[in-house]
Structures are given as structure tokens and as C-alpha cells.
Scaffold this motif. Structure first.
Motif, PDB file in Angstrom:
ATOM      1  N   GLY A 293       0.841  -1.200   0.000  1.00 34.62           N
ATOM      2  CA  GLY A 293       0.000   0.000   0.000  1.00 34.62           C
ATOM      3  C   GLY A 293       0.870   1.241   0.000  1.00 34.62           C
ATOM      4  N   PHE A 294       0.663   2.066   0.989  1.00 36.97           N
ATOM      5  CA  PHE A 294       1.460   3.288   1.095  1.00 36.97           C
ATOM      6  C   PHE A 294       1.340   3.810   2.519  1.00 36.97           C
ATOM      7  CE2 PHE A 294      -2.693   5.064   0.858  1.00 36.97           C
ATOM      8  CZ  PHE A 294      -2.645   6.383   1.302  1.00 36.97           C
ATOM      9  N   GLN A 295       2.139   4.787   2.841  1.00 37.25           N
ATOM     10  CA  GLN A 295       1.986   5.484   4.107  1.00 37.25           C
ATOM     11  C   GLN A 295       2.157   6.982   3.877  1.00 37.25           C
ATOM     12  OE1 GLN A 295       5.066   4.875   7.073  1.00 37.25           O
ATOM     13  NE2 GLN A 295       6.550   4.262   5.504  1.00 37.25           N
ATOM     14  N   ILE A 296       1.620   7.751   4.822  1.00 39.73           N
ATOM     15  CA  ILE A 296       1.755   9.211   4.775  1.00 39.73           C
ATOM     16  C   ILE A 296       2.719   9.606   5.881  1.00 39.73           C
ATOM     17  CG2 ILE A 296       0.558  11.420   4.931  1.00 39.73           C
ATOM     18  CD1 ILE A 296      -2.028   9.905   4.126  1.00 39.73           C
ATOM     19  N   VAL A 297       3.824  10.242   5.503  1.00 42.62           N
ATOM     20  CA  VAL A 297       4.836  10.654   6.470  1.00 42.62           C
ATOM     21  C   VAL A 297       4.793  12.172   6.593  1.00 42.62           C
ATOM     22  CG1 VAL A 297       7.284  10.622   7.069  1.00 42.62           C
ATOM     23  CG2 VAL A 297       6.278   8.679   5.844  1.00 42.62           C
ATOM     24  N   GLU A 298       4.492  12.663   7.787  1.00 46.53           N
ATOM     25  CA  GLU A 298       4.448  14.111   8.005  1.00 46.53           C
ATOM     26  C   GLU A 298       5.844  14.699   7.844  1.00 46.53           C
ATOM     27  OE1 GLU A 298       1.759  15.680   8.170  1.00 46.53           O
ATOM     28  OE2 GLU A 298       0.356  14.039   8.565  1.00 46.53           O
ATOM     29  N   GLU A 299       5.906  15.939   7.417  1.00 42.48           N
ATOM     30  CA  GLU A 299       7.194  16.544   7.071  1.00 42.48           C
ATOM     31  C   GLU A 299       8.176  16.523   8.232  1.00 42.48           C
ATOM     32  OE1 GLU A 299       8.350  20.041   4.247  1.00 42.48           O
ATOM     33  OE2 GLU A 299       7.714  20.893   6.158  1.00 42.48           O
TER      34      GLU A 299
ATOM     35  N   SER B  54      -4.639  -2.383   3.739  1.00 40.21           N
ATOM     36  CA  SER B  54      -5.067  -2.353   2.337  1.00 40.21           C
ATOM     37  C   SER B  54      -5.651  -0.976   2.034  1.00 40.21           C
ATOM     38  CB  SER B  54      -6.098  -3.454   2.068  1.00 40.21           C
ATOM     39  OG  SER B  54      -6.450  -3.461   0.699  1.00 40.21           O
ATOM     40  N   VAL B  55      -4.752  -0.047   1.800  1.00 40.17           N
ATOM     41  CA  VAL B  55      -5.144   1.341   1.538  1.00 40.17           C
ATOM     42  C   VAL B  55      -4.515   1.797   0.221  1.00 40.17           C
ATOM     43  CG1 VAL B  55      -5.523   2.006   3.939  1.00 40.17           C
ATOM     44  CG2 VAL B  55      -3.218   2.146   2.981  1.00 40.17           C
ATOM     45  N   LYS B  56      -5.089   2.828  -0.377  1.00 35.15           N
ATOM     46  CA  LYS B  56      -4.629   3.239  -1.697  1.00 35.15           C
ATOM     47  C   LYS B  56      -4.643   4.760  -1.844  1.00 35.15           C
ATOM     48  CE  LYS B  56      -5.507   2.265  -6.601  1.00 35.15           C
ATOM     49  NZ  LYS B  56      -6.348   1.482  -7.544  1.00 35.15           N
ATOM     50  N   PRO B  57      -3.587   5.346  -2.411  1.00 37.96           N
ATOM     51  CA  PRO B  57      -3.614   6.771  -2.727  1.00 37.96           C
ATOM     52  C   PRO B  57      -4.308   6.977  -4.075  1.00 37.96           C
ATOM     53  CG  PRO B  57      -1.457   5.900  -3.256  1.00 37.96           C
ATOM     54  CD  PRO B  57      -2.276   4.739  -2.718  1.00 37.96           C
ATOM     55  N   VAL B  58      -5.103   8.029  -4.159  1.00 32.08           N
ATOM     56  CA  VAL B  58      -5.780   8.375  -5.413  1.00 32.08           C
ATOM     57  C   VAL B  58      -5.248   9.739  -5.845  1.00 32.08           C
ATOM     58  CG1 VAL B  58      -7.984   8.761  -6.569  1.00 32.08           C
ATOM     59  CG2 VAL B  58      -7.823   7.091  -4.700  1.00 32.08           C
ATOM     60  N   LYS B  59      -4.374   9.701  -6.874  1.00 30.46           N
ATOM     61  CA  LYS B  59      -3.720  10.952  -7.274  1.00 30.46           C
ATOM     62  C   LYS B  59      -4.629  11.763  -8.205  1.00 30.46           C
ATOM     63  CE  LYS B  59       0.751  11.112  -8.290  1.00 30.46           C
ATOM     64  NZ  LYS B  59       2.028  11.090  -9.072  1.00 30.46           N
TER      65      LYS B  59
ATOM     66  N   THR C  28      -3.254  10.477   9.810  1.00 31.32           N
ATOM     67  CA  THR C  28      -2.576   9.814   8.686  1.00 31.32           C
ATOM     68  C   THR C  28      -2.051   8.430   9.051  1.00 31.32           C
ATOM     69  OG1 THR C  28      -0.612  11.099   9.300  1.00 31.32           O
ATOM     70  CG2 THR C  28      -1.950  11.937   7.487  1.00 31.32           C
ATOM     71  N   ASP C  29      -1.977   8.123  10.353  1.00 31.96           N
ATOM     72  CA  ASP C  29      -1.528   6.787  10.764  1.00 31.96           C
ATOM     73  C   ASP C  29      -2.557   5.713  10.427  1.00 31.96           C
ATOM     74  OD1 ASP C  29       0.822   7.802  11.635  1.00 31.96           O
ATOM     75  OD2 ASP C  29       0.413   7.633  13.777  1.00 31.96           O
ATOM     76  N   LEU C  30      -3.739   6.111   9.987  1.00 36.22           N
ATOM     77  CA  LEU C  30      -4.704   5.141   9.486  1.00 36.22           C
ATOM     78  C   LEU C  30      -4.243   4.539   8.158  1.00 36.22           C
ATOM     79  CD1 LEU C  30      -8.054   7.044  10.212  1.00 36.22           C
ATOM     80  CD2 LEU C  30      -7.263   4.971  11.347  1.00 36.22           C
ATOM     81  N   PHE C  31      -3.269   5.212   7.546  1.00 35.06           N
ATOM     82  CA  PHE C  31      -2.739   4.752   6.258  1.00 35.06           C
ATOM     83  C   PHE C  31      -1.301   4.260   6.460  1.00 35.06           C
ATOM     84  CE2 PHE C  31      -6.034   7.826   5.425  1.00 35.06           C
ATOM     85  CZ  PHE C  31      -6.776   7.224   4.418  1.00 35.06           C
ATOM     86  N   GLN C  32      -1.154   2.970   6.440  1.00 33.82           N
ATOM     87  CA  GLN C  32       0.153   2.325   6.586  1.00 33.82           C
ATOM     88  C   GLN C  32       0.283   1.246   5.509  1.00 33.82           C
ATOM     89  OE1 GLN C  32       2.495   3.224   8.753  1.00 33.82           O
ATOM     90  NE2 GLN C  32       1.258   4.706   9.928  1.00 33.82           N
ATOM     91  N   ASP C  33       1.515   0.918   5.185  1.00 31.48           N
ATOM     92  CA  ASP C  33       1.763  -0.087   4.151  1.00 31.48           C
ATOM     93  C   ASP C  33       1.158  -1.442   4.513  1.00 31.48           C
ATOM     94  OD1 ASP C  33       2.797  -0.944   1.725  1.00 31.48           O
ATOM     95  OD2 ASP C  33       4.652  -1.665   2.640  1.00 31.48           O
TER      96      ASP C  33
END
Length: 468
Positions: free
Chosen positions: A162-168, A220-225, A212-217
Motif C-alpha cells: 500500500g502506502f503510508q503518509i509521512v508528516e514533514e 489495504s489502503v490506496k492513494p488516489v492521485k 494519517t496513521d490510518l494509512f500504513q503499508d
């Protein structure tokens, strides 16, 4: 509960960098609060997707102002509030919603958006939801985009599953080079939120609980660009607010051009989102149109005019530098130049309100003429009556307002004062220079002038000369 969605809008921000007194969510662009755009877009999405929906508005700073706004919304039955007592991060904000509105756990899906993104539209929510529904294994989707300047935004780090969101603040130097960023708009299965939300920690450099910790590799999550960052532009400064307002104005003007409205210099016009203008109308440079103003067909609005929450009917002319607020102007009437119509001014068809005339809480019937330098307050004036220069309706006695009534086809001379309450009949004539304190019946002539006294050679007693 099937086919349902809990919409959580984060609106607890103070707007510190904007230096405003109200909560940031209530700052206005194009005449409406930022929050209102997001609420309306989300409710439209839910309605057109046949989803039973409710909005949980997470409030914090000056929450009473947000609750007051909520109470006036046309769909307030779908809006609830939750109080984030302390600003401990976005995950804490979402927890506040489920704590104060526990029935939100029963919704199939949870949508999260921020209140300071007024350019969001139904289309963005639709696209996210379609991706989530297309794959039964997915538990969440997040809107992302390529940022021209990713500073301050969470980076999208793709993984094997999947992916993860990393804060700056928590990103490595390599991760900070990533330009695909988090928009802050998510749709998740509520079952996933329920499983993970309580496990999120604040073990990070900000000491906050990140949604954003709800999204981790491992999930089963997906980024929609999305192809553009514009719909996700957030507002943190007055400069950003002005830029978004400019975008709204351009969109509004484009729509009005296609509907047959002519703008002589569109870049100089300020126009709110709710304003309507009919076909064939001409708007001159430097015009300001605000609030729920409605302008009919074939109307001319000249340079420098300011119109707020007013209705101007077909064929009327608003001449240069006139100011209308809460006024009603009927067909083919002419206002100005440099006239002021205050709240409750009702100007009849073919009437004329000239330069330096002020009208407040008064009804003027068809063909009435008040051409210059007059004040008409708390009055009713009948058809085709002519009001001369320098007329004053003396409506205020220091404590209360009183009514002036003038019938139709009457003539009121220049420099007339009428001491309200008073009534002037139909076909009456009031001579110039009169102060009228008693009612005048139909067809009567009224005059109140002191006898003129002329003293030969006496002027020198009154003329002042400079001493040498």
C-alpha cells in the motif's frame, strides 16, 4: 447500517496566521464561509451517491460561533457538532467526533475533510468513493496530488502493499524530496477506523495524534492521485484567502459571460458566489456585487456602484457610484449617480432616484421622482409624485421613528421639510421652502413661509470685512 456515510469535517482551527477573531472555518471567500462550501459539496456527494449521510463538525476555538452558524444552515438536520477540547492532532479530532456522536460508528463509511478547503467539489468525493467501492479489499483511500511546493505537507511513500503518509517533521531527507503529497481528504471503511484509531500514538516529533496513521503499508489502503492541487488548496493566511477568492471570481465571471452578461473590465469587478445576473446586463468597471444580490435582464450597473443583498429588476439603471444595501429596485427605475438606498428601500417601476439622494425603509410607487439632494426615510410616496431638491422627511423625534405618507400625482417643492407623522393627499401641492407639520388633504395647496422683509441699505450692518 448499509449504504451510509459519516462525514467528519475538521473545523477546530484558530486561524492564528490569519489574525482573525472568528474561527478560521467561518472566514469568508466570495461571500460565504469556507466551511459552507465543504459542507454543501459533501452533502451533494452523499445525496447523488444515494448514501444516507450525516455531518459531524469538529469544533474547538470559539465553538459557539460555529454552532450558531450550523443552526442557520438550510440542512441543519444533517449537521451535528463534536468538541475537540484541546488541539492534540487530527486523530484526536476524529476521536472527538466518535466520542460526542457515538452513532457515527454505525455508518458504513467515514469521510474526513478539512473546513478550510472551499474549492473542494462533489467530483473529488465521487472519484475517491468510486475507487474505494471498486476493490472490496480496500479499507481506505486518500486523495493526493503533485505539489509545486510540498513544504509543510505529508509525503506519500509507496510501499509493497500500500502506502503510508509521512508528516514533514518526521520525514527523512530523502522522503522530503517526494512531491506527491497528502490532501487531507479521506474515505475509509468505518470498521478500519474503529480497529486502528484507538491504537494511534503521539510518538512523533510534533507530539500529536496523526490521522494519517490510518494509512500504513500494512493496511489495504490506496492513494488516489488527482491531476491538480487546486481543489485541495487550504487556507492558512489572508494572502491565500485572497488567491482562492480570485479563483472563485474567475469561475463566476466565466459562467456569467456564457449566460450573456457583459463585463467591460472583468478584472476590476468583485462578485460573490450567490449573486445572479440576467442576460443582456452590462457591468461597468469597479463594481462590487455582494451577498444574495439578484440583478435582472438588461440592467446597467455603472462604475463604482456597490450593491449588497439587493434585487434589481429588468431594465433598471444603477448609475455611477451608487450604494445599495437591502434594497428593491423595480423595472426600468433609475438610481443615481451617487445615490444611497438603505435597508427597506423599495423603488417602483420607472421611478428616478437622483444624485445625493438617500432612501431608507420607504416605498416609492411607479414614476416617483426624487432627483437630487434629499432624504426619504420611513415614507410612502404615491405614483408620479415629484419631490423637489432638498426634501427631508423628518422621521425621527429623538426617540422614535414616524411615518410620512404622500399620495399620488402630488408636487413637493424644493427645500421642503415634513415633520412626521404626517400625510399629504393625492394631487396636492406643497410650495418650496415650506416646513409642513400638519397633514394636507387631497387637492390642497400648502405653504409655510414667513413674510419677507427687505430693509434698504441695511446690508452693511451684516457684511463682515477683514481688518487691514
Amino acid at each position: 447500517m448499509s449504504d451510509s456515510i459519516g462525514i467528519v469535517i475538521l473545523a477546530a482551527g484558530k486561524g492564528t496566521r490569519m489574525k482573525i477573531e472568528t474561527p478560521k472555518a467561518l472566514a469568508k471567500t466570495a461571500g460565504r464561509p469556507l466551511l459552507e462550501y465543504v459542507v454543501d459539496a459533501a452533502l451533494n456527494f452523499a445525496s447523488h451517491s444515494s448514501l444516507k449521510a450525516e455531518i459531524g463538525l469538529v469544533v474547538g476555538h470559539k465553538k459557539e460561533l460555529l454552532e450558531e452558524w450550523l443552526s442557520t444552515h438550510s440542512q441543519k438536520q444533517f449537521l451535528k457538532t463534536a468538541w475537540q477540547k484541546e488541539q492534540n492532532g487530527t486523530a484526536d479530532a476524529l476521536k472527538s467526533c466518535f466520542h460526542d456522536q457515538p452513532h457515527f460508528w454505525d455508518y458504513t463509511y467515514t469521510l474526513v475533510a478539512c473546513a478550510d478547503t472551499p474549492l473542494l467539489e462533489e467530483a473529488e468525493f465521487n472519484k475517491l468513493f468510486e475507487v474505494l467501492k471498486a476493490d472490496p479489499k480496500l479499507v481506505g483511500v486518500a486523495a493526493t496530488f503533485e505539489a509545486h511546493d510540498p513544504t509543510g505537507l505529508g509525503r506519500i511513500v509507496h510501499g509493497k502493499n500500500g502506502f503510508q503518509i509521512v508528516e514533514e517533521k518526521d520525514a527523512s531527507p530523502e522522503q522530503r524530496k517526494i512531491t506527491e503529497v497528502n490532501s487531507g481528504v479521506y474515505i475509509l471503511k468505518t470498521s478500519h477506523v474503529k480497529e486502528v484509531l484507538g491504537t494511534i500514538s503521539n510518538n512523533n516529533k510534533s507530539g500529536e495524534f496523526y490521522l494519517t496513521d490510518l494509512f500504513q503499508d500494512k493496511y489495504s489502503v490506496k492513494p488516489v492521485k488527482f491531476p491538480s492541487e487546486v481543489p485541495f488548496l487550504g487556507i492558512n493566511t489572508l494572502e491565500q484567502l485572497a488567491e482562492v477568492t480570485k479563483l472563485f471570481r474567475a469561475k463566476k465571471l466565466k459562467k456569467l459571460f456564457t449566460e450573456g452578461v457583459e463585463f467591460l473590465n472583468p478584472d476590476s469587478v468583485h462578485i460573490d458566489d450567490a449573486v445572479t445576473i440576467g442576460v443582456g446586463s452590462i457591468i461597468y468597471p469597479g463594481v462590487t456585487l455582494l451577498g444574495n444580490t439578484k440583478i435582472g435582464n438588461g440592467v446597467v450597473v455603472e462604475t463604482g456602484s456597490f450593491i449588497r443583498d439587493s434585487i434589481v429588476h429588468d431594465g433598471a439603471e444603477i448609475l455611477a457610484h451608487s450604494y445599495l444595501e437591502g434594497a428593491l429596485v423595480h423595472k426600468d427605475a433609475t438610481i443615481g449617480p451617487m445615490a444611497r438606498l438603505r435597508q427597506g428601500a423599495d423603488i417602483g417601476p420607472e421611478a428616478k432616484i437622483g444624485n445625493f439622494v438617500e432612501v431608507k425603509k420607504s416605498k416609492l410607487d411607479k414614476g416617483v421622482k426624487v432627483s437630487h439632494l434629499s432624504y426619504v426615510g420611513d415614507a410612502e410616496i404615491g405614483e408620479n409624485t415629484n419631490i423637489g431638491c432638498g426634501f427631508i422627511s423628518c422621521n425621527y423625534d429623538g426617540a422614535n421613528k414616524h411615518k410620512t405618507k404622500i399620495g399620488k400625482n402630488s408636487f413637493i417643492g424644493s427645500d421642503v421639510q415634513m415633520i412626521a407623522p404626517i400625510e399629504i393627499g393625492n394631487d396636492a401641492f406643497v410650495a418650496a421652502g415650506s416646513t409642513i407639520s400638519k397633514s394636507v388633504p387631497d387637492g390642497a395647496f400648502a405653504i409655510t413661509r414667513a413674510q419677507q422683509v427687505t430693509k434698504e441699505g441695511a446690508a452693511k450692518r451684516f457684511i463682515k470685512t477683514k481688518k487691514s
